[in-house]
Design a protein around this motif. Structure first.
Motif, PDB file in Angstrom:
ATOM      1  N   ALA A 293       9.224  -8.037  -7.265  1.00 34.02           N
ATOM      2  CA  ALA A 293       8.194  -8.317  -6.267  1.00 34.02           C
ATOM      3  C   ALA A 293       6.962  -7.432  -6.477  1.00 34.02           C
ATOM      4  N   ARG A 294       5.798  -8.000  -6.161  1.00 30.79           N
ATOM      5  CA  ARG A 294       4.531  -7.299  -6.344  1.00 30.79           C
ATOM      6  C   ARG A 294       3.719  -7.301  -5.046  1.00 30.79           C
ATOM      7  N   ALA A 295       2.915  -6.270  -4.867  1.00 31.55           N
ATOM      8  CA  ALA A 295       1.843  -6.299  -3.870  1.00 31.55           C
ATOM      9  C   ALA A 295       0.662  -7.055  -4.481  1.00 31.55           C
ATOM     10  N   LEU A 296      -0.208  -7.587  -3.638  1.00 29.66           N
ATOM     11  CA  LEU A 296      -1.271  -8.456  -4.143  1.00 29.66           C
ATOM     12  C   LEU A 296      -2.567  -7.717  -4.477  1.00 29.66           C
ATOM     13  N   GLY A 297      -2.648  -6.421  -4.144  1.00 28.60           N
ATOM     14  CA  GLY A 297      -3.889  -5.688  -4.414  1.00 28.60           C
ATOM     15  C   GLY A 297      -4.330  -5.742  -5.875  1.00 28.60           C
ATOM     16  N   PRO A 298      -3.485  -5.337  -6.836  1.00 25.36           N
ATOM     17  CA  PRO A 298      -3.888  -5.399  -8.244  1.00 25.36           C
ATOM     18  C   PRO A 298      -4.197  -6.816  -8.721  1.00 25.36           C
TER      19      PRO A 298
END
Length: 308
Positions: A293-298
């Protein structure tokens, strides 16, 4: 054990009574096989260990067909009072109050819902523990007609863009006409942020391929282009759960697949049914996906750079 049309099914520490197991839920027609409630019980028992990780801790909307496909259907959000106490509920806010959704946390709950003729389970993209922040993002690839070649092409283009954004993703047949492309998230952004990002990704892709793709919500504006639908990435919206059965002849299943499966010329949205979807599940098409899972900031910064 079956007595008088009622089947007692052991599931963990519980025994669930499934009534009218010979009731035909999916009538046979043409090439479509006939399936009974008992067949649906057998399917859910075989697929439970693959399906439940995608259901646990999430509000559900239940698509019920008490008399099968040939009878009336209704969508159930509120959990009825007569449901057993051991079935999990979660109360979530809506505009004018709250809704007490059913949650399917174990095999016994799944079999009880089968007894209630819940054919399709529609899940939230967030969990009870963080209800305002989704941990999934979904792109729904909706073709203009039943042309799966159009879906396959769009999936490839979207997958390439998500790779550029360094977002892990995987496809799932919907059991209807198209594909869902699923991106696991860390649940650090709320629904508004996630839907805005999904819309920007879809708009970017459609702008690059305006003759083949569209984000137009109105059908009359789409022509023969595939619709990149991101509307389900919103609070209180739902999507069909992985391995759930669709209310269509032949009992097709929404089935997770690997990107390599798109190369199969026989692939289509209704490729797997309750007769063989569990076999596909055992190959673990989404191996490791949910752990990435990833955060969407980058990804947002990469997308803005591409657009700029």
């Amino acid at each position: 054990m079956t007595e008088g049309g009622t089947r007692r099914v052991r599931a963990g520490r519980r025994t669930v009574e499934v009534k009218r197991v010979d009731k035909v839920l999916f009538p046979g027609s043409g090439d479509a096989k006939e399936y009974t409630k008992g067949d649906l019980v057998d399917y859910h028992r075989s697929v439970a260990r693959f399906m439940l990780p995608h259901l646990r801790g999430r509000p559900l909307m239940l698509e019920r067909h008490p008399d099968g496909l040939d009878g009336p259907e209704f969508m159930q959000k509120n959990t009825p009072e007569h449901y057993p106490d051991w079935i999990t509920r979660v109360e979530v806010a809506k505009e004018d109050g709250t809704v007490r959704h059913t949650v399917c946390d174990d095999t016994a709950s799944l079999l009880y819902l089968t007894d209630q003729a819940c054919l399709t389970l529609h899940r939230w993209l967030s969990r009870n523990s963080s209800i305002n922040c989704p941990d999934r993002l979904v792109f729904d690839l909706d073709p203009a007609d039943d042309d799966f070649g159009q879906v396959r092409e769009a999936a490839g283009l979207l997958g390439e863009l998500l790779d550029e954004l360094e977002l892990p993703s995987a496809p799932m047949t919907t059991g209807s006409r198209g594909l869902h492309i699923v991106v696991p998230l860390t649940a650090h952004q709320d629904f508004d942020e996630v839907r805005e990002f999904a819309r920007d990704v879809a708009d970017t892709l459609a702008a690059a391929h305006p003759d083949r793709l569209t984000t137009a919500a109105r059908k009359k504006d789409r022509g023969d282009r595939l619709y990149l639908d991101v509307q389900r990435n919103a609070y209180a919206q739902t999507v069909v759960a992985p391995y759930t059965v669709r209310a269509r002849p032949g009992a097709p299943v929404a089935t997770p697949i690997a990107w390599a499966d798109l190369d199969d010329p026989d692939l289509h949205a209704r490729r797997w049914t309750i007769a063989d979807a569990a076999d596909k599940a055992r190959s673990d098409p989404w191996a490791g996906l949910m752990g990435r899972a990833r955060a969407l900031g980058p990804a947002r910064r990469r997308l803005d750079s591409l657009k700029g």
